[in-house]
Design a protein around this motif. Structure first.
Motif, PDB file in Angstrom:
ATOM      1  N   TYR A  77       0.808  -1.223   0.000  1.00  0.00           N
ATOM      2  CA  TYR A  77       0.000   0.000   0.000  1.00  0.00           C
ATOM      3  C   TYR A  77       0.839   1.270   0.000  1.00  0.00           C
ATOM      4  O   TYR A  77       0.315   2.358  -0.240  1.00  0.00           O
ATOM      5  CB  TYR A  77      -0.927  -0.009   1.225  1.00  0.00           C
ATOM      6  N   SER A  91       1.731   2.774  -8.289  1.00  0.00           N
ATOM      7  CA  SER A  91       1.434   1.726  -9.266  1.00  0.00           C
ATOM      8  C   SER A  91       2.645   1.421 -10.142  1.00  0.00           C
ATOM      9  O   SER A  91       2.912   0.255 -10.483  1.00  0.00           O
ATOM     10  CB  SER A  91       0.244   2.149 -10.133  1.00  0.00           C
ATOM     11  N   ASP A 120      -6.522  -4.995 -10.157  1.00  0.00           N
ATOM     12  CA  ASP A 120      -6.516  -4.305 -11.450  1.00  0.00           C
ATOM     13  C   ASP A 120      -5.123  -4.317 -12.083  1.00  0.00           C
ATOM     14  O   ASP A 120      -5.001  -4.487 -13.299  1.00  0.00           O
ATOM     15  CB  ASP A 120      -6.987  -2.859 -11.259  1.00  0.00           C
ATOM     16  N   SER A 153      -6.570  -6.677  -2.250  1.00  0.00           N
ATOM     17  CA  SER A 153      -6.559  -5.284  -2.680  1.00  0.00           C
ATOM     18  C   SER A 153      -7.175  -5.139  -4.073  1.00  0.00           C
ATOM     19  O   SER A 153      -6.802  -5.847  -5.022  1.00  0.00           O
ATOM     20  CB  SER A 153      -5.124  -4.758  -2.685  1.00  0.00           C
ATOM     21  N   THR A 154      -8.096  -4.196  -4.197  1.00  0.00           N
ATOM     22  CA  THR A 154      -8.706  -3.926  -5.494  1.00  0.00           C
ATOM     23  C   THR A 154      -7.688  -3.358  -6.475  1.00  0.00           C
ATOM     24  O   THR A 154      -7.700  -3.683  -7.668  1.00  0.00           O
ATOM     25  CB  THR A 154      -9.876  -2.947  -5.322  1.00  0.00           C
ATOM     26  N   ARG A 155      -6.784  -2.499  -5.972  1.00  0.00           N
ATOM     27  CA  ARG A 155      -5.771  -1.926  -6.861  1.00  0.00           C
ATOM     28  C   ARG A 155      -4.864  -3.017  -7.433  1.00  0.00           C
ATOM     29  O   ARG A 155      -4.542  -3.022  -8.630  1.00  0.00           O
ATOM     30  CB  ARG A 155      -4.932  -0.906  -6.102  1.00  0.00           C
TER      31      ARG A 155
END
Length: 405
Positions: free
Chosen positions: A112, A116, A140, A135-137
């Motif tokens: 976290y 990115s 993706d 984690s959604t990030r």
């Protein structure tokens, strides 16, 4: 007359001795009281320094391969080592990238504190990646699928064709996901959502599972959790386990000039001298109060009893959101005091101040201090761990800044 001659000269001397002894005794008691107060203040200062130094020790909690708590993963680490797997724990991106080779499995929880781009650089360095997070990030970035609020309390089998899972028994999965195109979903429910996502379409393996509870020390012996952890991380002889932290953040926020930077150097010593003069004047002209009067109250309730009572009620109600709100409010108040903000500063203002002081992305701190409250005990423990790490990082930054002045 002779008796009068003997007694009259001696009586005034005795009265004078008694009158001088009384003020001397009162002055001695007063000075003794001030000495006791000074010693108590010094003792309290030393105690606060020791507590601050102990708080600066890095927190090792949920998902840490060296942690021995219920949500640490030391047990899984030792199982891998007993099976001949070389587990290398690293706490910086540079060490992780340097340790990765062709036959290496990279594993980590949600990074976290990384941007990115930094996460992509870390993932591109490894052919085999196992992410123990929901984690959604990260979902993706790995392009594995979509998140969902679905969950199941029943034990489920692997229900997929991966050979390494053939001998793994049933598990009670945590967070469930919707697999993307070309992604294999394992431990699925009737709606098709899966607990484990594996993508091997590009010649490398990218796997993701909510391992915070499955592989914790307290839960590893349940169902097929240990076998699943060994199947995911034991496919190579070398595992690089990256542990994220605020100290390894890769983005430096653009800090605006503070009030201290804009203030002339002579202002701080002048303020200190004025404060000392005020304290001296208060001691010199202040009113001397008499002794305290003890008053017996009808009922005495200790603060610790009230705190434990509220905690038991929250635990009995399984209200993770209420507990998380109390923990986060306490962290916000403590961070506001440490950063010299107003006691009624909003969470957004505290988050901005923390991001500026630590030079980390504002979005990560904003999400931690103002985002949605966790709905499960595992998410509550993870948020408490991240808040503790954030407070420790702010303490270190404040002490370092004061030490340079």
């Amino acid at each position: 007359m002779s008796s009068l001659d003997v007694s009259t000269p001696g009586q005034p001397a005795a009265e004078h001795a008694a009158s001088t002894a009384a003020p001397t005794s009162r002055r001695s008691r007063r000075w003794l009281g001030w000495v006791v107060i000074v010693l108590l203040v010094l003792g309290a200062a030393l105690l606060i320094m020791r507590i601050s130094n102990s708080a600066s020790v890095p927190f090792r909690g949920g998902g840490d391969p060296d942690a021995t708590g219920d949500h640490g993963m030391l047990a899984l680490t030792e199982i891998l080592r007993d099976q001949g797997v070389d587990v290398e724990v690293v706490r910086t991106r540079a060490d992780a990238i340097a340790a990765i080779s062709d036959d290496t499995t990279l594993t980590m929880t949600d990074p976290y504190t990384l941007s990115s781009d930094a996460v992509r650089d870390l993932l591109d360095a490894a052919n085999d990646v196992v992410l123990l997070s929901s984690s959604t990030r990260m979902l993706d970035l790995l392009e594995l699928g979509e998140t969902t609020s679905a969950s199941t309390s029943a034990a489920v089998p692997a229900s997929c064709d991966l050979p390494e899972l053939a001998k793994v028994g049933e598990i009670h999965p945590g967070r469930l996901f919707i697999p993307g195109d070309g992604v294999t979903g394992c431990y699925s429910d009737a709606e098709g959502t899966a607990a484990l996502l594996v993508d091997e379409s590009s010649g490398s393996r990218r796997a993701m599972i909510d391992g915070t509870r499955l592989f914790g020390n307290a839960y590893l012996a349940e169902d097929g959790n240990a076998a699943l952890g060994l199947a995911l991380l034991g496919q190579s002889d070398h595992v690089v386990w990256y542990v994220p932290s605020f100290a390894d953040g890769d983005i430096e926020a653009q800090a605006e000039p503070s009030l201290g930077d804009l203030t002339p150097e002579w202002v701080t010593p002048a303020i200190v001298m004025l404060m000392l003069a005020g304290v001296a004047a208060a001691l010199w002209r202040g009113r001397r109060f008499g002794p305290l009067v003890a008053e017996t109250l009808p009922v005495t309730v200790r603060a610790s009893e009230t705190m434990h009572g509220r905690a038991r009620l929250t635990a009995k109600a399984a209200d993770a959101g209420h507990a998380a709100e109390a923990i986060r409010d306490g962290s916000i108040r403590r961070l506001a005091r440490r950063l010299s903000l107003h006691e009624r500063a909003s969470a957004a203002e505290v988050a901005d101040a923390v991001a500026d002081r630590l030079r980390i992305p504002r979005a990560a701190v904003q999400e931690l201090l103002t985002g949605a409250l966790p709905a499960s005990d595992d998410a509550l423990i993870d948020q408490a761990r991240r808040l503790s790490e954030l407070e420790s990082a702010v303490d270190d930054a404040v002490r370092a800044e004061r030490g340079t002045r």
